[in-house]
Each structure stands twice: as C-alpha cells, then as structure tokens.
Scaffold this active site. Structure first.
Site, PDB file in Angstrom:
ATOM      1  N   SER A   1       0.736  -1.102   0.079  1.00 47.72           N
ATOM      2  CA  SER A   1       0.089   0.021   0.056  1.00 47.72           C
ATOM      3  C   SER A   1       0.920   1.326   0.110  1.00 47.72           C
ATOM      4  O   SER A   1       2.086   1.117   0.623  1.00 47.72           O
ATOM      5  CB  SER A   1      -0.735  -0.140   1.262  1.00 47.72           C
TER       6      SER A   1
ATOM      7  N   GLU B   1      -2.114 -14.141   1.553  1.00 49.54           N
ATOM      8  CA  GLU B   1      -2.368 -13.335   2.593  1.00 49.54           C
ATOM      9  C   GLU B   1      -4.011 -13.461   3.049  1.00 49.54           C
ATOM     10  O   GLU B   1      -4.391 -13.233   4.288  1.00 49.54           O
ATOM     11  CB  GLU B   1      -2.528 -11.906   2.372  1.00 49.54           C
TER      12      GLU B   1
ATOM     13  N   SER C   1      -9.770  -4.461   1.624  1.00 49.03           N
ATOM     14  CA  SER C   1     -11.000  -3.836   2.588  1.00 49.03           C
ATOM     15  C   SER C   1     -12.133  -4.995   1.876  1.00 49.03           C
ATOM     16  O   SER C   1     -12.106  -5.644   0.886  1.00 49.03           O
ATOM     17  CB  SER C   1     -11.243  -2.585   2.019  1.00 49.03           C
TER      18      SER C   1
ATOM     19  N   GLU D   1     -14.738  -4.265   1.098  1.00 47.20           N
ATOM     20  CA  GLU D   1     -15.315  -3.783  -0.417  1.00 47.20           C
ATOM     21  C   GLU D   1     -14.737  -4.319  -1.470  1.00 47.20           C
ATOM     22  O   GLU D   1     -15.094  -4.654  -2.484  1.00 47.20           O
ATOM     23  CB  GLU D   1     -15.444  -2.237  -0.425  1.00 47.20           C
TER      24      GLU D   1
END
Lengths: 396, 377
Positions: free
Chosen positions: A132, A247, A379, A381
C-alpha cells in the site's frame, strides 16, 4: 469426507502436544501472560518463534530442502488446532511465514529460495510488506514507488504505508513501478528489499488501539540488486496476486482462528464467573443466543479453512476463493468482539489494569484491534468486488 | 482428514439433480400437489429410497453424508417434502430398529412402497424431541401431532411419544383405528402438512423403535432430520442465489446490468460467502451425524441453525434483488421462500438449536453441567 486422522497424523499431533507441554512457561495462560509493553511483547513472540523452530515446528508444510518440516496441509491444520488448545503465543514473523515464504516458494528462483527461505523459517530474518501507498490503497495497481534499473541495481524512490513490523524487519517485499509508460498493471515488479539499505526511513503510525505496529516507510535512492526481483521485471502484478491469495487464504485464517477460539473460550469462562443482575452472565438468554452464534461462526472459520485445504490437495488453484475466506473470518471476528463488549455488561468500557475490569481488561484492546480486520489485506469492499466479478461473474 | 465429497457422492447428487430438473411441476408458481407423486415415483425408480437401507435388507448401505449433495439437490428442486421422512426412517430403522422392524419396513421403504411420515411437533411444546406430550400406555397411543409432512399420503407414522420407559419412537399404521388426519392451512400447501390425531390407538407389539434404548432412537431421528434439513436448506439457498445472480447479470437499468452496481454486487458476494459458510457447517454436521461423532449434537445444531438463518437471508435478498418481479406470483420465488420457512421450523429452529450449541459447548469444553438438562439419553 473423513474427519478421522491417519496414524501418522495422530502421531504428529501427539508429538506436538507433548512438545508444547514442555515448551510453554509454567502457568502459561493462567498466571503467566505475554509482556504488556509492545516492544517486549514483540521480542517475546520472536523468542517463541525461535523456540518453535528449534523444536522443528516451523515451516510445517514447507519442503525439507529449505528447512521446512515437509508436513502436509492436514498436519498444518492439526498444528493450528494444537496451538489453540495450548493457548500458545502468536509469532512476529507472520508476514515472512505466511506471505514472503509462499510467494518465493511459488515464483522465486532457486537461488532466492536457498537464500531467503531458511532464515524465514528460523525467524532469523523478519519480513514486512511494501504494497500500500498513500494513493494506492484499494487501487493497489496504481502504486507510484519507482524502481529504475541503473546498471545491475534498481534505484527505489517512494513511500509505502501500513508496513506492519517494519521496525523489526530485515527484509521487505515491495510492489514497485518499473515502467510508468504502460497500463498500470503491466509496469510493476516485485522486489525484495534489504531494510538495512541506506535511504530507508521508518516512521511509526499510531493505531486506534494506541499501538504502533504499522509504519510509513520512505525509500530515498535505495539501491536493490537486480537479482532481488521475483519473477520477471514488469510482471510483478501476477506475483503480488499470489501473495494476496496467501494473505487472504486458509493458512492465515486458520492461524487467526486459533487466537479467536482462545479469546472466545476466555469470554465464555468470564461470563460463567461474572454476576450480572443476580445471575451469572452466561445465564442471560440473549447473551446465550449470540454466544452460540459466535461459537458457530468461529468454528466455521476453521471448517472453511479445512475445506480449502482439501480443495487444494485435490488440485484446485488458489484464487478468488481466498477473498471469501478473508471476508468471512474478518466479519465473524468483529462480531465476536462486539459480542464480548456487549456481554461484559456495564463494566465493558473498563480496560487494562483497572481492578474493576473483567478478564484482565483484554477484550477492550482486542475489540479495538478488530476494526482493522475488514480493512487490511484488501478491504471488505474490494473482496466483495472480487467475489462478485470473479466468483459470481457479475459485470464490472 | 479430507473435507470434500468423493466422486460417487458427487455423481449421485448430480443424478438426483438431473432427474428432478425434468420435474418442472415441482417448482410451478401455483401451490398444487400434482407433481408430488410423479416425482416420488421417479425418485423411487432411481433407487434413492434404497440408498440408506442396509445391504442385508437389499439396500445400498450408504450413510447420510453420502447423500448430502443429493439432499441439496432435493432441496433446490423443491422435491416432495416427505422424501426426507422416508430417507430418515431408513437410516434410523437401520441403526436402531429391531430385526423384525428392519425386515418388515426396510425392503418396502427401499422400493418406495411405504410412505412413513415423521410425527414430532405438538401444540404447547418447544422443539425438544423428547419433551412431547403424546403418550403410550398399556400399548395404546394418544396425542395430536402437528406439521406432519404429506400426512394424508402416509401409510405409516413414526411418532415420538412418552412410553412406559421414557420417550420413544413408535411406528403406527395410518389405517389403524383411532387415527385421524386434518389438513393444515399453512404457508406451503405443497408440503401436504397435516395434524394427525391418535385417539387411543392400539399399537403393534413391535411398534417401539430401538427397545431398550428408545430415547436414543428419538434423538437419532431428530438429529438426522435436522442434519438432512440443513442440506435441503443449502439447496434452496443455492438455487435462490443462482437466480438472483442471473437476474443481476441480465437486468438492465440506467443503461447497465444492475449487477455492475456495488449495492447489488456486494450483496450477492455476501450471500455467496454466507452460503459457503453454511456448507462448511452443514457438511461437517451431517458427517458427524453419519459417524455418530462425540460432538454430533453440537455439530448438527450448528448446521441446522446456521443453514436456516442463511437460507432465510438468501431467500429474502433474492426477492429484493429481483425487484417487483420478485414479488410476483408468476415468477415463483415464493415457492422457495415458503418451503424454506417450513424447513426452518422442522427438527428445531435456530433459537432452539443455538441454546443446545451453548449447552453442549459448556459441558464438553468447560465441564459445566447444563442449567437446562435437555438430553434424552
């Protein structure tokens, strides 16, 4: 379908159980707990990981040639169950064991495997993850950290964020832009970066729990040897997808389930011993209903992982199914911690060492920490997009 | 340790699904029962009812877990409701029946000639199978059972009642004097639900299943019904999710398929995850039932409670995703909604099973005796 274990699997369990009984400190989980100071706790976990390695209980299902135990995925599952049963501590090199290792095993060169896998298994080298960035969160493929090839080195410039354990890590695997002139998914590479390199700065970030597990990591003209690219240059997206599948995958989920099961057991025990309104909290029918549901959901986290293992053993590829695994455990665990806070009753806000706190004030911190579950590793989403499009075939 | 189905189990499930795909009438919007007998005949010809009958009585000797995917297919096809009862009785008689009962009942059950409906529920009772009010004394049965599937078509009833030695399961001919049947008015007339009254019915001397351990037979019947019902629930949920996803993929509004909108895409994703979670719980539950595992009761209760809540959610959301069409009689989604609700309340609903999950957990993992001792044995 068979939930019985072979004699070999049962022997594995018995050997591990006997080893754990010796290895854990006397009074572990009753009177002896992890250190409260964050740094001391990290070092305690590191010691525990090294103890596991010394006992031959690290890299359970990794090949023996790289220092692993060469056990099966089923034995990996048994390992998790026994760790839960013994309330064993967590490790600190989670990113090394669960992400860096499997990715290098899947896509690394032979030289990379020889170099990097044994010290992951021994936890001599701790890893962090450089995916990220401030402007590349859910839209991960838009990372801007640049890696320019100059001679036989990449020169890396940019910033990563949410780099958990960077303060302890010797190595970082990072997704970097090696070609800015092509569509965003096609100009990325997967680099292994030595965290001791000149030009790396770490700035801790404080989390809502008050802890500082994660960091901002800055790269200023950091030199990375060209042999530290995993896979081909500009084909890093595919490698990163493998990392994400691990992950979000069943090994990770099962490891977490161990912790959730321990905390749920602790909650039940606490509610048995806690009086609320003239009765034991465990006798409150509203609490009982939700507790039963939480027990079921945490058990399903385990069963989901076992089903995935069997699918993989039957030859299925890892892929979007990992998003289903992750979406499920993250929300199930959040609901469990919300239930804990509800069930503790009026004293629920009292935490830590306050004498009025229940269960040594442990649930308040876990409740705060759980808010990250549905954000990191993609996330909820993003997971729902992946499931909707790649599992269900809904249009973009 | 292997948590997947083998080729035989999958193949049987596929065969059942294909056979029932031809029986369109089962899923017609109208609430008639014309499709029930042809579908039942086709399933009998396939040999479905012999699958769990022991080999000594001419069956295939399969376990419940071997039929998990077949049960899922039955659920999704809205198969006749009392197919479950026949399968369940073949299992319970095989495991707990006397030699005479096995010889008398199992061959005709396997051939599809007998139709035994389970009679558990009563007015004023909760879902606990052993706490029924129907009573057997001096070899005579008295009581009224509710929600008996395909009651009017049954040749026999398997009735849970209090016997001289505690709760037991009694086999009663539908033609016995004193048996009367009243069809219910209910939300799913295709299930053929009825109230069956037993008024001082003289029982056959060998009517009690599993003499000597009769309470265990009642619990086995209940757990089997719950585990198999959970499979039916999965089938309904899978069918409704498929339908919702297909609609979201093809229905266009604002110039786009509505499934491209995250409000609907994410809802479908959540339902898919919930369905897989229900599968994990249910497959483990029916395995634990098949193997009579030490955690059978808890595993079955988890399956029934969880699958029940998931099928409810999927049905509700699937109707919502279909918009106005979903609320029309003609589209027929109401058939799944209705059937799912009936199954949700058969063999214990979520609230009851949740309590049992907690009791079992407290006893097995915390050594705490249950505050409510529901166990029958």
């Amino acid at each position: 379908m068979d939930f019985n274990y072979t004699p070999e699997e049962s022997a594995f369990r018995a050997e591990l159980r006997a080893w754990l009984a010796d290895a854990l400190p006397k009074g572990w989980g009753d009177t002896v707990f992890e250190p409260e100071d964050e740094h001391e706790r990290a070092m305690f976990r590191l010691d525990w990981e090294r103890k596991l390695h010394a006992g031959g209980w690290s890299g359970i299902n990794w090949p023996k040639e790289y220092g692993g135990r060469g056990a099966t995925l089923i034995e990996r599952g048994i390992f998790a169950e026994e760790m839960a049963r013994a309330s064993a501590p967590e490790g600190i090199n989670i990113i090394g064991h669960n992400l860096a290792g499997p990715t290098i095993l899947a896509h690394g060169s032979e030289a990379q495997k020889q170099r990097f896998l044994p010290p992951i298994i021994s936890s001599d080298e701790i890893w962090c993850q450089g995916f990220s960035e401030p402007n590349a969160g859910s839209d991960l493929a838009s990372v801007r950290t640049r890696a320019e090839l100059v001679g036989d080195k990449f020169i890396v410039n940019g910033q990563k964020i949410w780099t958990s354990y960077a303060q302890y890590a010797q190595w970082c695997f990072a997704l970097v832009r090696t070609n800015p002139d092509v569509p965003k998914h096609r100009g990325l590479s997967f680099l292994l970066i030595d965290m001791r390199s000149p030009g790396i700065t770490i700035r801790p970030l404080r989390q809502i729990s008050g802890e500082s597990e994660f960091n901002e990591t800055f790269f200023d003209n950091v030199e990375v040897p060209v042999e530290n690219v995993v896979g081909a240059v500009n084909e890093g997206w595919k490698i990163a997808m493998t990392t994400l599948a691990y992950e979000r995958g069943p090994e990770d989920a099962l490891g977490r389930q161990v912790r959730f099961k321990q905390e749920l057991d602790k909650l039940v025990a606490t509610l048995c011993q806690t009086t609320q309104g003239g009765r034991a909290a465990i006798d409150n029918p509203a609490i009982r209903q939700r507790l039963a549901r939480a027990i079921t959901e945490i058990e399903i986290v385990r069963l989901n992982a076992l089903r995935s293992f069997s699918r993989y053993l039957d030859g299925a590829d890892r892929g979007a199914d990992a998003s289903m695994t992750k979406l499920y455990w993250s929300h199930a665990a959040q609901r469990m911690y919300e239930l804990a806070m509800d069930a503790l009753g009026p004293v629920a806000p009292i935490s830590g060492h306050d004498p009025a706190a229940l269960a040594l004030g442990r649930f308040q911190l876990s409740w705060l920490q759980s808010k990250a579950f549905t954000i990191y590793s993609g996330s909820s989403e993003i997971q729902r997009n992946i499931i909707g499009e790649r599992v269900l075939g809904l249009p973009r | 340790m292997y948590f997947a189905f083998d080729e035989d189990q999958k193949s049987l499930g596929d065969t059942v699904a294909r056979l029932l795909a031809d029986q369109d009438g089962l899923r017609a919007p109208d609430l008639g029962r014309d499709a029930v007998d042809p579908a039942r005949t086709a399933l009998a010809e396939l040999g479905l009812f012999a699958m769990m009958v022991p080999e000594e009585q001419g069956g295939a000797g399969l376990k419940a877990v071997d039929l998990a995917l077949s049960l899922e297919a039955l659920g999704g096809a809205l198969a006749p409701a009392a197919v479950l009862d026949t399968l369940l009785l073949s299992e319970v008689l095989g495991s707990h029946g006397t030699a005479a009962q096995r010889d008398a009942f199992l061959p005709p059950l396997a051939a599809g000639e007998l139709r035994v409906s389970v009679a558990l529920s009563e007015k004023g009772c909760d879902d606990a199978p052993h706490a029924v009010l129907a009573r057997v004394s001096d070899g005579r049965l008295t009581g009224t059972k509710l929600l008996v599937r395909e009651a009017a078509d049954a040749t026999h009833f398997a009735v849970a009642a209090q016997g001289p030695a505690g709760p037991g399961l009694f086999l009663v001919s539908a033609k016995a004097a004193g048996v009367s049947i009243r069809a219910h008015q209910d939300i799913d007339p295709t299930s053929g639900l009825g109230a069956v009254t037993f008024d001082d019915v003289v029982l056959d001397p060998d009517a009690l299943v599993g003499a000597g351990h009769s309470a265990a037979a009642v619990e086995r019947l209940f757990d089997g019904g719950a585990a198999m019902s959970a499979c039916l629930q999965l089938g309904i949920a899978a069918r409704m999710l498929d339908s919702a996803v297909e609609y979201a993929r093809t229905r266009v509004q604002f110039g786009k398929p509505i499934g491209s909108f995250q409000a609907l895409k994410h809802r479908c994703a959540d339902l898919a995850v919930a369905l897989e979670a229900a599968r994990s719980a249910t497959y483990y539950g029916i395995w634990a039932y098949s193997e009579d595992a030490p955690d059978r009761a808890r595993a079955v209760s988890m399956a029934k409670a969880y699958a029940g809540e998931v099928v409810r959610e999927v049905c509700n959301e699937a109707i919502q995703i279909h918009g106005g069409m979903g609320f029309t009689w003609e589209l027929g989604l109401h058939r799944y909604l209705r059937r799912a609700k009936v199954i949700e309340h058969a063999f214990g609903a979520a609230i009851w099973h949740n309590e049992r999950i907690l009791i079992e957990t407290l006893r097995d993992e915390f050594g705490q005796d249950a505050t409510v001792d529901w166990k029958v044995a």
